[in-house]
Write a protein that holds these residues in place. Structure first.
Motif, PDB file in Angstrom:
ATOM      1  N   LEU A 221     -22.804  -6.845  15.623  1.00 47.75           N
ATOM      2  CA  LEU A 221     -24.249  -7.712  15.476  1.00 47.75           C
ATOM      3  C   LEU A 221     -23.949  -8.848  16.379  1.00 47.75           C
ATOM      4  O   LEU A 221     -23.205  -9.930  15.834  1.00 47.75           O
ATOM      5  CB  LEU A 221     -24.572  -8.075  14.055  1.00 47.75           C
ATOM      6  CG  LEU A 221     -24.980  -6.397  13.300  1.00 47.75           C
ATOM      7  CD1 LEU A 221     -25.343  -6.992  11.784  1.00 47.75           C
ATOM      8  CD2 LEU A 221     -26.348  -5.531  13.838  1.00 47.75           C
TER       9      LEU A 221
ATOM     10  N   SER B 203     -29.292  -8.610  18.812  1.00 49.31           N
ATOM     11  CA  SER B 203     -29.611  -7.588  17.704  1.00 49.31           C
ATOM     12  C   SER B 203     -30.550  -7.992  16.717  1.00 49.31           C
ATOM     13  O   SER B 203     -30.877  -9.375  16.348  1.00 49.31           O
ATOM     14  CB  SER B 203     -28.214  -7.649  16.880  1.00 49.31           C
ATOM     15  OG  SER B 203     -27.151  -7.153  17.604  1.00 49.31           O
ATOM     16  N   LYS B 204     -31.315  -6.966  16.301  1.00 45.76           N
ATOM     17  CA  LYS B 204     -32.388  -7.148  15.264  1.00 45.76           C
ATOM     18  C   LYS B 204     -32.120  -6.462  14.022  1.00 45.76           C
ATOM     19  O   LYS B 204     -31.593  -5.258  14.041  1.00 45.76           O
ATOM     20  CB  LYS B 204     -33.482  -6.719  15.869  1.00 45.76           C
ATOM     21  CG  LYS B 204     -34.139  -7.410  17.384  1.00 45.76           C
ATOM     22  CD  LYS B 204     -35.448  -6.658  17.736  1.00 45.76           C
ATOM     23  CE  LYS B 204     -35.808  -7.292  18.913  1.00 45.76           C
ATOM     24  NZ  LYS B 204     -37.131  -6.909  19.715  1.00 45.76           N
TER      25      LYS B 204
ATOM     26  N   ILE C  44     -29.201 -13.283  15.707  1.00 42.42           N
ATOM     27  CA  ILE C  44     -29.337 -12.364  15.135  1.00 42.42           C
ATOM     28  C   ILE C  44     -30.897 -12.256  14.588  1.00 42.42           C
ATOM     29  O   ILE C  44     -31.022 -13.145  13.587  1.00 42.42           O
ATOM     30  CB  ILE C  44     -28.418 -11.817  14.295  1.00 42.42           C
ATOM     31  CG1 ILE C  44     -27.008 -11.531  14.831  1.00 42.42           C
ATOM     32  CG2 ILE C  44     -28.777 -10.309  13.659  1.00 42.42           C
ATOM     33  CD1 ILE C  44     -25.895 -11.362  13.968  1.00 42.42           C
TER      34      ILE C  44
END
Length: 260
Positions: free
Chosen positions: A123, A127-128, A176
């Motif tokens: 991650l 990134s989600k 993130i």
């Protein structure tokens, strides 16, 4: 090829999310199942067996699977797994509350920490992480017109929202983005099993496939600028306390940012 991990992917919204994302051949979809015998994998859907959010080993089991499959990066993580048992003042349930917190709050939080701690690349920036919560977890939206009860369900969603918020603070420096969403009131086995099917028509309940399409569209617009927030991609339409708490529905936006 974007890699999308969906946790709780064999029923309801999770299964519909898998099919919605897999319709794009450019996506690789990793779909977790509690069972050791999940559906057959396809060209761009890989089922991950034996991932049970009630287990303290769910995160390490998932990381081990990613290692065996040589998955080095996750673009999107969506956790849809949940459990709903009804309660009332006269009929509370210690065991049901305990299970709801394990599945809806503790399991998702610990699993995400396992992914985040694995290495700095699984991650990373861009990134989600999406936690499927519920408007029932909003303290502000709890109104006398709705009444009380369902303590474990509502409280576990509130706790999930808090864990999401804290994770968003921990992961923000890494770029993130983390959010909680109310995907909509859905016509699923979960709502039927607790007797909510009698409210489907009046409450504007939609199929998981319809909810999945709305959520996918919203996720495309979600980025680090909205990290730590709580959203209803389908707006106020199925939120029964929206008007008495937030005002006339025709003055509220879709998507709608929900209050804590």
């Amino acid at each position: 090829m974007p890699t999308i991990l969906i946790v709780g992917a064999t029923r309801g919204l999770g299964a519909s999310m898998v099919q919605t994302y897999a319709a794009n051949a450019n996506n690789l979809v990793l779909a977790t199942a509690r069972t050791s015998q999940p559906p057959e994998s396809t060209s761009n859907i890989t089922y991950v067996p034996g991932i049970d959010l009630e287990s303290p080993h769910a995160g390490s089991d998932l990381v081990h699977f990613l290692e065996t499959q040589r998955i080095s990066h996750l673009d999107l993580v969506i956790i849809t797994a949940g459990y709903f048992a009804t309660e009332s003042l006269k009929e509370p349930s210690f065991s049901a509350q305990e299970r709801m917190f394990r599945i809806c709050t503790i399991g998702p939080t610990v699993l995400v920490t396992a992914l985040a701690n694995y290495n700095s690349k699984l991650l990373d920036s861009g990134s989600k992480i999406i936690f499927v919560s519920s408007e029932s977890g909003s303290v502000t939206l709890r109104h006398e017109s709705e009444g009380g009860g369902n303590y474990g369900h509502h409280a576990s969603k509130t706790a999930l929202n808090m864990c999401m918020r804290l994770l968003s603070l921990d992961l923000k420096e890494r770029g993130i983005a983390v959010a909680a969403v109310h995907p909509g009131f859905m016509r699923t086995d979960m709502t039927r099993n607790v007797g909510f099917d009698k409210f489907w028509d009046e409450g504007g309940a939609v199929t998981p496939h319809v909810a999945a399409k709305s959520l996918v569209q919203w996720i495309e617009t979600f980025d680090i600028s909205k990290t730590g927030e709580f959203w209803a991609p389908r707006g106020p339409g199925d939120i029964g306390t929206a008007e008495p708490v937030l005002g006339p529905k025709d003055t509220l936006s879709t998507p709608l940012q929900l209050p804590w």
